[in-house]
Design a protein around this motif. Structure first.
Motif, PDB file in Angstrom:
ATOM      1  N   UNK A 170       0.840  -1.203   0.000  1.00  0.00           N
ATOM      2  CA  UNK A 170       0.000   0.000   0.000  1.00  0.00           C
ATOM      3  C   UNK A 170       0.873   1.251   0.000  1.00  0.00           C
ATOM      4  N   UNK A 171       2.015   1.185   0.669  1.00  0.00           N
ATOM      5  CA  UNK A 171       2.956   2.304   0.669  1.00  0.00           C
ATOM      6  C   UNK A 171       3.540   2.506  -0.730  1.00  0.00           C
ATOM      7  N   UNK A 172       3.953   1.408  -1.358  1.00  0.00           N
ATOM      8  CA  UNK A 172       4.504   1.474  -2.712  1.00  0.00           C
ATOM      9  C   UNK A 172       3.489   2.079  -3.679  1.00  0.00           C
ATOM     10  N   UNK A 173       2.267   1.559  -3.644  1.00  0.00           N
ATOM     11  CA  UNK A 173       1.227   2.021  -4.565  1.00  0.00           C
ATOM     12  C   UNK A 173       0.775   3.443  -4.253  1.00  0.00           C
ATOM     13  N   UNK A 174       0.644   3.750  -2.962  1.00  0.00           N
ATOM     14  CA  UNK A 174       0.222   5.089  -2.575  1.00  0.00           C
ATOM     15  C   UNK A 174       1.189   6.145  -3.048  1.00  0.00           C
TER      16      UNK A 174
ATOM     17  N   UNK B  45      -7.510  -0.901  11.525  1.00  0.00           N
ATOM     18  CA  UNK B  45      -8.206   0.067  10.668  1.00  0.00           C
ATOM     19  C   UNK B  45      -8.139   1.473  11.263  1.00  0.00           C
ATOM     20  N   UNK B  46      -8.401   1.573  12.554  1.00  0.00           N
ATOM     21  CA  UNK B  46      -8.421   2.885  13.209  1.00  0.00           C
ATOM     22  C   UNK B  46      -7.046   3.547  13.196  1.00  0.00           C
ATOM     23  N   UNK B  47      -6.001   2.751  13.425  1.00  0.00           N
ATOM     24  CA  UNK B  47      -4.658   3.325  13.431  1.00  0.00           C
ATOM     25  C   UNK B  47      -4.239   3.783  12.039  1.00  0.00           C
ATOM     26  N   UNK B  48      -4.610   3.009  11.023  1.00  0.00           N
ATOM     27  CA  UNK B  48      -4.273   3.404   9.657  1.00  0.00           C
ATOM     28  C   UNK B  48      -4.987   4.702   9.293  1.00  0.00           C
ATOM     29  N   UNK B  49      -6.274   4.782   9.582  1.00  0.00           N
ATOM     30  CA  UNK B  49      -7.056   5.945   9.161  1.00  0.00           C
ATOM     31  C   UNK B  49      -6.805   7.194   9.995  1.00  0.00           C
ATOM     32  N   UNK B  50      -6.499   7.022  11.274  1.00  0.00           N
ATOM     33  CA  UNK B  50      -6.330   8.202  12.135  1.00  0.00           C
ATOM     34  C   UNK B  50      -4.867   8.587  12.349  1.00  0.00           C
ATOM     35  N   UNK B  51      -3.975   7.578  12.389  1.00  0.00           N
ATOM     36  CA  UNK B  51      -2.571   7.856  12.688  1.00  0.00           C
ATOM     37  C   UNK B  51      -1.654   7.636  11.486  1.00  0.00           C
ATOM     38  N   UNK B  52      -2.197   7.114  10.376  1.00  0.00           N
ATOM     39  CA  UNK B  52      -1.415   6.799   9.169  1.00  0.00           C
ATOM     40  C   UNK B  52      -0.331   5.768   9.450  1.00  0.00           C
ATOM     41  N   UNK B  53      -0.586   4.866  10.381  1.00  0.00           N
ATOM     42  CA  UNK B  53       0.387   3.857  10.789  1.00  0.00           C
ATOM     43  C   UNK B  53      -0.298   2.496  10.957  1.00  0.00           C
ATOM     44  N   UNK B  54       0.485   1.439  10.798  1.00  0.00           N
ATOM     45  CA  UNK B  54       0.014   0.088  11.100  1.00  0.00           C
ATOM     46  C   UNK B  54       1.076  -0.608  11.954  1.00  0.00           C
ATOM     47  N   UNK B  55       1.255  -0.128  13.196  1.00  0.00           N
ATOM     48  CA  UNK B  55       2.367  -0.603  14.035  1.00  0.00           C
ATOM     49  C   UNK B  55       2.272  -2.066  14.437  1.00  0.00           C
TER      50      UNK B  55
ATOM     51  N   UNK C 181       6.833   2.292  12.608  1.00  0.00           N
ATOM     52  CA  UNK C 181       7.580   3.481  12.181  1.00  0.00           C
ATOM     53  C   UNK C 181       7.541   3.765  10.684  1.00  0.00           C
ATOM     54  N   UNK C 182       6.519   3.292   9.992  1.00  0.00           N
ATOM     55  CA  UNK C 182       6.362   3.617   8.573  1.00  0.00           C
ATOM     56  C   UNK C 182       5.039   4.340   8.396  1.00  0.00           C
ATOM     57  N   UNK C 183       5.116   5.542   7.846  1.00  0.00           N
ATOM     58  CA  UNK C 183       3.907   6.347   7.652  1.00  0.00           C
ATOM     59  C   UNK C 183       3.266   6.010   6.316  1.00  0.00           C
TER      60      UNK C 183
ATOM     61  N   UNK D  78       8.641  -1.402   2.532  1.00  0.00           N
ATOM     62  CA  UNK D  78       7.942  -0.229   3.056  1.00  0.00           C
ATOM     63  C   UNK D  78       8.882   0.945   3.319  1.00  0.00           C
ATOM     64  N   UNK D  79      10.185   0.663   3.437  1.00  0.00           N
ATOM     65  CA  UNK D  79      11.174   1.721   3.671  1.00  0.00           C
ATOM     66  C   UNK D  79      11.954   2.059   2.402  1.00  0.00           C
ATOM     67  N   UNK D  80      11.451   1.612   1.262  1.00  0.00           N
ATOM     68  CA  UNK D  80      12.015   1.920  -0.053  1.00  0.00           C
ATOM     69  C   UNK D  80      13.450   1.423  -0.210  1.00  0.00           C
ATOM     70  N   UNK D  81      13.756   0.281   0.434  1.00  0.00           N
ATOM     71  CA  UNK D  81      15.025  -0.375   0.173  1.00  0.00           C
ATOM     72  C   UNK D  81      14.932  -1.028  -1.211  1.00  0.00           C
ATOM     73  N   UNK D  82      16.010  -1.021  -1.988  1.00  0.00           N
ATOM     74  CA  UNK D  82      15.950  -1.585  -3.347  1.00  0.00           C
ATOM     75  C   UNK D  82      15.459  -3.032  -3.332  1.00  0.00           C
TER      76      UNK D  82
END
Length: 336
Positions: A17-21, A37-47, A52-54, A146-150
């Motif tokens: 979802x990070x890659x596509x977003x 669901x709540x953390x993704x929608x309100x905090x932009x995180x899925x801990x 630590x990935x927004x 998710x951290x854009x490592x190659x």
């Protein structure tokens, strides 16, 4: 903005979802857990799955399959293989029949012995054509994606057109996608590397040494080829990203769930205890049972798979399993 629906908000579904977003797509993540669901929608995180990935603003989460699938051009299944049939059955009546269907599941279904795309072809028959179904696979730990490592993976599908659509959709500067027409080979490699990672983890956990791990990886590749070729795959596929590439990273990385399971078994812990303490699914456990069943049914020798099965399900001591492997009758080294 094109919409992609991701069914499953675990670690890899979230990473994609990070890659596509960031790639300009609107992404709807379907999850069962309200707290996720709540953390993704309100905090932009899925801990719970990736810390630590927004997540981009273009990613939203829902527990409604109808909402997740509305206007989606691509539907990506990011669920464990053992759950794929049930989830796909629930998705089926909500599809228009025009969607491209992609799976990132890595396993073999028990009893049916189907690969993930074969499950989807069976379940979605009459709604989605086989030619609309494909897979994305390769050495791609979610934490690094998710951290854009190659990262470099493979898109395979029952039609070259759909494989190219998958390639174009997921391709970014740090997420490179190659095409491969051998869909069965890609899926066999993806499934069996998890078994071999459990074996490598056991060897590390029991301090059997680097030589043992190297042997398990190399002979594990041999077993992947043996099963794949028997199922109609090209031997060359197993020298590629979804064979050797995924095998290396899964057998050696600290991010590997399957290696983690094996390592803890090598340390003397019980399987139930290990699984209970994990937040995520190690697909290799169930896949070991499925592939061992396949090997027995087809009278094909797969000694590492058999040894892992004995350790996981028959209470064999890991050291005894290693001795059994090492004292087999002398063999010639063959490509398959």
């Amino acid at each position: 903005m094109k919409k992609v629906s991701i069914i499953g908000a675990g670690s890899f579904g979230t990473a994609l979802s990070v890659v596509l977003g960031h790639g300009g797509f609107s992404v709807s993540l379907w999850a069962r857990e309200r707290n996720v669901i709540e953390k993704i929608n309100s905090e932009r995180m899925n801990p719970d799955y990736i810390s630590d990935v927004e997540l981009p603003d273009s990613v939203s989460a829902t527990d409604s399959l109808k909402v997740a699938l509305e206007d989606a051009e691509i539907v990506l299944f990011a669920t464990p293989t053992h759950a794929l049939r049930d989830v796909a059955s629930n998705v089926r009546p909500l599809l228009t029949g025009k969607e491209i269907i992609v799976t990132v599941s890595k396993g073999i279904e028990k009893d049916t012995l189907m690969t993930p795309t074969q499950i989807l072809v069976s379940v979605l028959d009459g709604v989605v054509l086989e030619d609309q179904i494909g897979v994305l696979s390769g050495p791609s730990h979610a934490e690094e994606v998710s951290r854009f490592k190659p990262t470099t993976v493979v898109a395979a599908a029952y039609s070259k057109r759909v494989a190219r659509i998958i390639q174009e959709t997921f391709m970014t500067p740090m997420f490179r996608v190659y095409l491969n027409q051998d869909i069965i080979g890609v899926e066999i490699g993806a499934a069996l590397k998890n078994i071999m990672a459990i074996a490598a983890g056991i060897a590390d956990g029991a301090d059997m040494g680097d030589n043992a791990v190297a042997a398990l990886i190399t002979r594990g590749l041999h077993e992947m080829k043996r099963m794949g070729v028997a199922m109609g795959a090209s031997q060359d596929t197993f020298a590629g990203l979804t064979g050797l590439g995924d095998l290396i990273v899964t057998c050696t990385s600290e991010h590997s769930r399957n290696r983690y399971v094996g390592y803890n078994i090598g340390q003397g812990k019980k399987l139930d205890e290990i699984i209970t303490g994990m937040n995520m699914v190690a697909e290799g456990v169930k896949t070991t049972d499925s592939v061992n069943q396949w090997a027995q049914k087809n009278s094909i020798e797969m000694p590492i798979t058999s040894a892992v099965h004995k350790v996981l399900f028959e209470n064999m001591d890991p050291t005894d399993a290693l001795i059994e492997l090492m004292t087999r009758n002398p063999k010639e080294e063959k490509m398959i």
